[in-house]
Design a protein around this motif. Structure first.
Motif, mmCIF file in Angstrom:
data_model
loop_
_atom_site.group_PDB
_atom_site.id
_atom_site.type_symbol
_atom_site.label_atom_id
_atom_site.label_comp_id
_atom_site.label_asym_id
_atom_site.label_seq_id
_atom_site.Cartn_x
_atom_site.Cartn_y
_atom_site.Cartn_z
ATOM 1 N N ALA A 1 0.827 -1.211 0.000
ATOM 2 C CA ALA A 1 0.000 0.000 0.000
ATOM 3 C C ALA A 1 0.860 1.258 0.000
ATOM 4 N N ARG A 2 1.978 1.230 0.730
ATOM 5 C CA ARG A 2 2.873 2.392 0.750
ATOM 6 C C ARG A 2 3.467 2.661 -0.628
ATOM 7 N N ALA A 3 3.758 1.592 -1.341
ATOM 8 C CA ALA A 3 4.311 1.746 -2.687
ATOM 9 C C ALA A 3 3.258 2.271 -3.653
ATOM 10 N N ALA A 4 2.003 1.835 -3.455
ATOM 11 C CA ALA A 4 0.921 2.253 -4.360
ATOM 12 C C ALA A 4 0.454 3.679 -4.084
ATOM 13 N N TRP A 5 0.627 4.141 -2.838
ATOM 14 C CA TRP A 5 0.184 5.499 -2.457
ATOM 15 C C TRP A 5 1.248 6.099 -1.543
ATOM 16 N N PRO A 6 2.327 6.620 -2.081
ATOM 17 C CA PRO A 6 3.506 7.035 -1.300
ATOM 18 C C PRO A 6 3.405 8.455 -0.733
ATOM 19 N N TYR A 7 2.351 8.704 0.031
ATOM 20 C CA TYR A 7 2.141 10.043 0.589
ATOM 21 C C TYR A 7 2.166 9.989 2.106
ATOM 22 N N ASP A 8 2.661 11.050 2.701
ATOM 23 C CA ASP A 8 2.751 11.146 4.149
ATOM 24 C C ASP A 8 1.445 11.751 4.668
ATOM 25 N N PHE A 9 0.601 10.942 5.269
ATOM 26 C CA PHE A 9 -0.735 11.375 5.673
ATOM 27 C C PHE A 9 -1.032 10.928 7.100
ATOM 28 N N GLY A 10 -2.061 11.516 7.669
ATOM 29 C CA GLY A 10 -2.572 11.082 8.962
ATOM 30 C C GLY A 10 -4.087 11.156 8.962
ATOM 31 N N LEU A 11 -4.737 10.128 9.473
ATOM 32 C CA LEU A 11 -6.198 10.087 9.581
ATOM 33 C C LEU A 11 -6.584 9.918 11.041
ATOM 34 N N ILE A 12 -7.589 10.664 11.463
ATOM 35 C CA ILE A 12 -8.229 10.417 12.747
ATOM 36 C C ILE A 12 -9.713 10.194 12.473
ATOM 37 N N TYR A 13 -10.184 9.034 12.828
ATOM 38 C CA TYR A 13 -11.579 8.650 12.611
ATOM 39 C C TYR A 13 -12.247 8.560 13.977
ATOM 40 N N SER A 14 -13.345 9.297 14.155
ATOM 41 C CA SER A 14 -14.045 9.335 15.443
ATOM 42 C C SER A 14 -15.438 8.748 15.304
ATOM 43 N N VAL A 15 -15.785 7.875 16.234
ATOM 44 C CA VAL A 15 -17.112 7.272 16.301
ATOM 45 C C VAL A 15 -17.738 7.689 17.621
ATOM 46 N N THR A 16 -18.846 8.433 17.565
ATOM 47 C CA THR A 16 -19.486 8.941 18.774
ATOM 48 C C THR A 16 -20.863 8.312 18.945
ATOM 49 N N LEU A 17 -21.015 7.577 20.021
ATOM 50 C CA LEU A 17 -22.295 6.941 20.358
ATOM 51 C C LEU A 17 -23.015 7.810 21.370
ATOM 52 N N SER A 18 -24.275 8.155 21.055
ATOM 53 C CA SER A 18 -25.091 8.925 21.989
ATOM 54 C C SER A 18 -26.432 8.231 22.170
ATOM 55 N N ARG A 19 -27.254 8.784 23.041
ATOM 56 C CA ARG A 19 -28.583 8.200 23.251
ATOM 57 C C ARG A 19 -29.461 8.347 22.026
ATOM 58 N N ASP A 20 -29.192 9.375 21.229
ATOM 59 C CA ASP A 20 -30.044 9.668 20.082
ATOM 60 C C ASP A 20 -29.551 9.072 18.768
ATOM 61 N N GLY A 21 -28.265 8.721 18.695
ATOM 62 C CA GLY A 21 -27.777 8.251 17.411
ATOM 63 C C GLY A 21 -26.295 7.941 17.399
ATOM 64 N N LEU A 22 -25.754 7.941 16.186
ATOM 65 C CA LEU A 22 -24.356 7.597 15.966
ATOM 66 C C LEU A 22 -23.749 8.628 15.028
ATOM 67 N N ALA A 23 -22.600 9.167 15.412
ATOM 68 C CA ALA A 23 -21.899 10.135 14.574
ATOM 69 C C ALA A 23 -20.534 9.575 14.201
ATOM 70 N N THR A 24 -20.130 9.800 12.956
ATOM 71 C CA THR A 24 -18.799 9.410 12.504
ATOM 72 C C THR A 24 -18.167 10.598 11.798
ATOM 73 N N SER A 25 -16.887 10.810 12.044
ATOM 74 C CA SER A 25 -16.184 11.913 11.380
ATOM 75 C C SER A 25 -14.758 11.495 11.084
ATOM 76 N N ILE A 26 -14.186 12.093 10.056
ATOM 77 C CA ILE A 26 -12.806 11.792 9.689
ATOM 78 C C ILE A 26 -12.045 13.085 9.449
ATOM 79 N N VAL A 27 -10.843 13.143 9.994
ATOM 80 C CA VAL A 27 -9.920 14.250 9.772
ATOM 81 C C VAL A 27 -8.757 13.715 8.949
ATOM 82 N N VAL A 28 -8.483 14.358 7.824
ATOM 83 C CA VAL A 28 -7.392 13.962 6.937
ATOM 84 C C VAL A 28 -6.347 15.070 6.954
ATOM 85 N N ARG A 29 -5.101 14.709 7.204
ATOM 86 C CA ARG A 29 -4.030 15.700 7.224
ATOM 87 C C ARG A 29 -2.880 15.274 6.318
#
Length: 329
Positions: A153-181
């Motif tokens: 995968a590093r050879a196929a996509w040789p970029y220096d990146f960082g991902l933070i994926y957040s999953v938030t569970l609440s009484r009302d629902g589910l939230a997902t978010s992603i930060v790409v840097r």
């Protein structure tokens, strides 16, 4: 002369006790350090597999499952999970014409790489609700970077990146978010382009009773008919194989509502994710997918996927992009 007993009484001892803390969400690492589960004091729960940071289960307080997971899904890290919420990055599908991602497999590498669990945080909406039932939500954070990828995968996509994926569970629902840097720095840093999508498999009782509202009068790409057109001014019903990429006319903040038998079942609001993919393989498609089990499972699911997949997001060195969705029941 006998002495008189003292009339003085010893004052009672006064004990001051501190009130106990309200109930807290329970977060556990299970299945040989391969899954993270969280349960709110009120009973709602979520389970995420570190392989792909894939959400396998989301249940309400009564234990009702909200996501569809194939009975044939591989949960041993040998391939992407069929069902739940797999995460697509950095390409949606495949695109031979896009040089940066042309060597990557279907839907990229995020759903087929083990992520790191970064920890949890909790929140309360008010003091009253906290006293009544403990913390209202729990957020679970997961991280992925260039160093986590396989050599291939590093050879196929040789970029220096960082991902933070957040999953938030609440009484009302589910939230997902992603930060790409873009983690590269300076003038020598390389920019890159990407797409991302939350491939959400929603569970329904009968697809024949399901309608989707919020996609009316919107342009979409029909990947089955291979054409670009505009949807009619009415709710969407699923009656055959469906694979469409919508750009909802109302924008990300207008809810996309999934109803069943005329009753609202899910409401999805997006942030910086301009497209919504609607997918159901129907009978013939389910037969062709090896890990889609049971083959009649298409009757019990609909994919409504929030993403940024029409065109490309561009990040130069040091830049950050963020997008997410909130699903309420």
């Amino acid at each position: 002369m006998a002495s008189k007993a003292s009339s003085k009484k010893t004052p009672p001892t006064l004990t001051v006790s501190s009130p106990g803390l309200p109930p807290q969400p329970q977060v556990n690492i299970t299945h040989g350090n391969s899954r993270i589960s969280a349960v709110l004091p009120t009973g709602e729960s979520v389970e995420i597999m570190l392989y792909g940071a894939t959400i396998l289960s989301w249940k309400d307080t009564a234990g009702n499952e909200k996501l569809w997971l194939s009975e044939g899904a591989k949960l041993d890290g040998s391939k992407a999970v069929r069902g739940g919420v797999p995460l697509v990055f950095p390409v949606f599908g495949t695109d031979a014409s896009h040089t940066e991602t042309s060597k990557l497999p279907q839907h990229g590498f995020a759903r087929t790489t083990r992520w790191e669990f970064l920890g949890k945080s909790t929140s309360e909406s008010s003091a009253v609700s906290s006293m009544d039932g403990g913390d209202n939500s729990v957020k679970l954070d997961f991280g992925l970077s260039h160093s986590n990828l396989s050599a291939e995968a590093r050879a196929a996509w040789p970029y220096d990146f960082g991902l933070i994926y957040s999953v938030t569970l609440s009484r009302d629902g589910l939230a997902t978010s992603i930060v790409v840097r873009n983690e590269s720095e300076g003038e020598s840093g390389k920019g890159f382009e990407f797409q991302t999508l939350m491939h959400t498999y929603l569970r329904v009782n009968d697809i024949a009773d399901v309608s989707v509202e919020g996609l009316e009068s919107s342009p979409y790409i029909d990947k089955v008919a291979v054409k670009t057109t505009t949807s009619p001014a009415e709710k969407l019903s699923i009656t055959s194989k469906t694979d469409r990429v919508y750009t909802p006319a109302g924008g990300p903040s207008k809810p996309v509502v999934v109803s069943e038998a005329g009753k609202k079942k899910f409401s999805i609001v997006r942030d910086n994710l301009n497209e919504v993919v609607v997918w159901n393989p129907w009978k013939d498609g389910a037969e062709e997918i090896g890990d889609f089990t049971p083959k009649t499972g298409f009757k019990n699911m609909i994919c409504v996927e929030a993403g940024a997949v029409k065109g490309w997001q561009k990040l130069e060195a040091g830049e950050t992009w963020e997008g997410g969705q909130i699903i309420n029941c």
